[in-house]
Design a protein around this motif. Structure first.
Motif: not given
Length: 297
Positions: A1-22
């Motif tokens: 699963m693609v994760a948001y860079p530098h965010l904790s798991s708690e910070q990103q748990q409710d964010l939109p699901k990622l396809i890719q990050v650049t």
């Protein structure tokens, strides 16, 4: 699963699901944010990760802390109020706010918002239509008057404190800037005592053309809202004297005055100019060139 860079798991748990990050290029050596384009199944988003170390080194944010009591990493979690207010007031497009968080010993401060279409405005592209759009945008914001000033989400300073905190900020910033002559600083401190203000409006003390987007030659969006505060409109107008040439300033004034009178900047220009110079808002290093720049309003 693609994760948001530098965010904790708690910070990103409710964010939109990622396809890719650049990762996006860092624009300035002293930038306080790393930017990432985040492609989701619904939208393209921009993630801004705030570096507390860079903020601590920044004379701009030191000035913002001293004058407006703004601590960017600690307060980004409440920046949604700036997005909501500016979206309501301005005719320009504003990114849709998705999420943000303040820094802690374990987490980075961040802002996540939608990516808007358009290209960053450069000084060479600025034409009459863009100047008119800027005048309308700032004029709209300056209609939102209030008696308190300071942080956008919690402006609680009384008007009497403006000249006092302005003086204290000028003194604090000058301590680490040896090019500021004692005579100039003493003069400006005395003038600052008379920089009284009755009403305060939303302003951007770091206003620059590259914070806006253009589409097909038209100013279309404002995308950098980090530094919004409630402050004197005169401070923003003094900054605008550096962004506009004489013809552009006349055009700006013509359209701004459809809803406002232009204030007399004579008594406040020198204190506000020195403040903006020491905060390094536009990167000018020559104090004489800065203080002697042409007046526009």
């Amino acid at each position: 699963m693609v994760a948001y860079p530098h965010l904790s798991s708690e910070q990103q748990q409710d964010l939109p699901k990622l396809i890719q990050v650049t990762a996006l290029p860092v624009m300035y050596e002293d930038s306080t944010h790393q930017l990432w384009q985040c492609d989701t199944f619904q939208d393209q988003l921009i993630l801004k990760i705030c570096s507390s170390d860079q903020v601590d080194k920044s004379t701009f944010w030191q000035g913002m802390a001293n004058l407006f009591d703004v601590n960017l990493p600690k307060q980004l979690g409440k920046i949604d109020q700036a997005y909501e207010t500016v979206t309501t007031l301005s005719q320009l497009a504003i990114p849709e706010y998705i999420s943000s968080g303040s820094s802690s010993p374990q987490t980075h401060a961040f802002i996540l918002a939608t990516k808007l279409p358009g290209a960053m405005v450069t000084n060479i592209e600025v034409d009459d239509d863009m100047v008119i759009s800027l005048a309308n945008h700032i004029g709209d914001l300056h209609q939102q008057e209030q008696k308190k000033w300071g942080r956008f989400y919690q402006a609680d300073f009384d008007s009497q404190k403006w000249p006092l905190r302005l003086q204290d900020t000028l003194i604090a910033l000058a301590e680490n800037q040896s090019m500021i002559a004692t005579e100039l600083l003493d003069e400006v401190i005395e003038l600052a005592a008379n920089c009284t203000v009755d009403n305060f409006v939303p302003i951007m003390p770091d206003l620059r053309w590259d914070q806006f987007l253009q589409q097909n030659g038209s100013l279309s969006a404002l995308v950098d809202l980090d530094a919004f505060v409630y402050g004197p409109r005169e401070l923003e107008l003094v900054l605008l004297e550096y962004l506009l040439d004489e013809q552009q300033a006349n055009l700006f004034a013509e359209h701004y005055q459809k809803n406002h009178s232009l204030p007399d900047l004579t008594q406040v220009r020198k204190p506000y100019r020195l403040l903006l110079f020491m905060m390094n808002v536009l990167g000018e290093k020559n104090i004489d060139n800065w203080m002697q720049a042409s007046t526009r309003f």
